[in-house]
Write an enzyme that holds these catalytic residues in place. Structure first.
Site, PDB file in Angstrom:
ATOM      1  N   ARG A  67      96.227  23.791  71.447  1.00 49.11           N
ATOM      2  CA  ARG A  67      95.782  24.829  72.385  1.00 49.11           C
ATOM      3  C   ARG A  67      96.800  25.941  72.448  1.00 49.11           C
ATOM      4  O   ARG A  67      97.997  25.709  72.623  1.00 49.11           O
ATOM      5  CB  ARG A  67      95.582  24.220  73.774  1.00 49.11           C
ATOM      6  CG  ARG A  67      95.381  25.235  74.912  1.00 49.11           C
ATOM      7  CD  ARG A  67      93.943  25.645  75.044  1.00 49.11           C
ATOM      8  NE  ARG A  67      93.748  26.774  75.952  1.00 49.11           N
ATOM      9  CZ  ARG A  67      93.237  26.681  77.164  1.00 49.11           C
ATOM     10  NH1 ARG A  67      92.868  25.513  77.643  1.00 49.11           N
ATOM     11  NH2 ARG A  67      93.070  27.768  77.891  1.00 49.11           N
ATOM     12  N   ARG A  76      89.227  28.070  72.163  1.00 52.66           N
ATOM     13  CA  ARG A  76      90.365  27.154  72.274  1.00 52.66           C
ATOM     14  C   ARG A  76      89.972  25.799  71.716  1.00 52.66           C
ATOM     15  O   ARG A  76      88.799  25.442  71.713  1.00 52.66           O
ATOM     16  CB  ARG A  76      90.826  27.024  73.717  1.00 52.66           C
ATOM     17  CG  ARG A  76      89.708  26.711  74.704  1.00 52.66           C
ATOM     18  CD  ARG A  76      90.077  27.290  76.053  1.00 52.66           C
ATOM     19  NE  ARG A  76      89.106  27.127  77.089  1.00 52.66           N
ATOM     20  CZ  ARG A  76      88.257  28.074  77.483  1.00 52.66           C
ATOM     21  NH1 ARG A  76      88.198  29.217  76.850  1.00 52.66           N
ATOM     22  NH2 ARG A  76      87.459  27.874  78.492  1.00 52.66           N
ATOM     23  N   ASP A  79      90.320  22.279  76.423  1.00 48.46           N
ATOM     24  CA  ASP A  79      90.629  22.824  77.755  1.00 48.46           C
ATOM     25  C   ASP A  79      90.446  21.689  78.756  1.00 48.46           C
ATOM     26  O   ASP A  79      89.328  21.234  78.972  1.00 48.46           O
ATOM     27  CB  ASP A  79      89.684  23.985  78.076  1.00 48.46           C
ATOM     28  CG  ASP A  79      89.970  24.630  79.421  1.00 48.46           C
ATOM     29  OD1 ASP A  79      91.129  24.553  79.884  1.00 48.46           O
ATOM     30  OD2 ASP A  79      89.051  25.211  80.004  1.00 48.46           O
ATOM     31  N   ASP A  81      90.847  20.492  82.584  1.00 44.51           N
ATOM     32  CA  ASP A  81      91.002  20.990  83.951  1.00 44.51           C
ATOM     33  C   ASP A  81      91.115  19.825  84.918  1.00 44.51           C
ATOM     34  O   ASP A  81      90.455  18.802  84.754  1.00 44.51           O
ATOM     35  CB  ASP A  81      89.789  21.834  84.361  1.00 44.51           C
ATOM     36  CG  ASP A  81      89.724  23.170  83.651  1.00 44.51           C
ATOM     37  OD1 ASP A  81      90.785  23.757  83.387  1.00 44.51           O
ATOM     38  OD2 ASP A  81      88.607  23.629  83.370  1.00 44.51           O
TER      39      ASP A  81
END
Length: 135
Positions: A67, A76, A79, A81
């Site tokens: 990344r 990307r 990811d 989160d």
């Protein structure tokens, strides 16, 4: 993308207690430049790490999987989160909890509902009700 997801989950399993993992969901990117579809999933973890340390772990996994943070909402490799962390509420610049846009993202709510149908997003209510309100 599916291979990246599998690798990220394997790394999470080495560092935390992964309680549940949803199936993968394919979604179109929202915002940013033209790019391929995303693969999304939700994991429920148990960890003794403080929230900021867990965020650092997630960012370290992203970095190890290639990344690069070049462009907001740009393409990307992965990811990760942190959507919610127990009952912690945070408006800190480095970590806002629950995630400020989780309630409006089907690609978060659907996989989460799959593995925890009675889940509640602290600031917005039951996941099932939030899903029913989405277009």
């Amino acid at each position: 993308p599916s291979e990246q997801m599998d690798l990220a989950i394997a790394m999470l399993k080495e560092a935390t207690d992964v309680v549940a993992v949803s199936t993968n969901y394919t979604t179109k990117p929202v915002g940013g430049p033209e790019q391929p579809d995303y693969i999304n999933a939700v994991c429920i973890l148990e960890s003794d790490l403080p929230a900021l340390d867990l965020l650092s772990l997630l960012q370290g996994i992203e970095k190890s999987l290639g990344r690069e943070r070049i462009e907001r909402w740009g393409p990307r490799t992965i990811d990760l989160d942190l959507i919610q962390y127990g009952s912690l509420l945070s408006k800190a610049e480095e970590l806002e909890l629950p995630h400020p846009r989780a309630h409006e993202r089907r690609f978060v709510l659907e996989p989460w509902h799959e593995i925890e149908p009675d889940a509640v997003l602290l600031t917005h209510g039951k996941i099932s009700e939030l899903l029913a309100q989405l277009p």
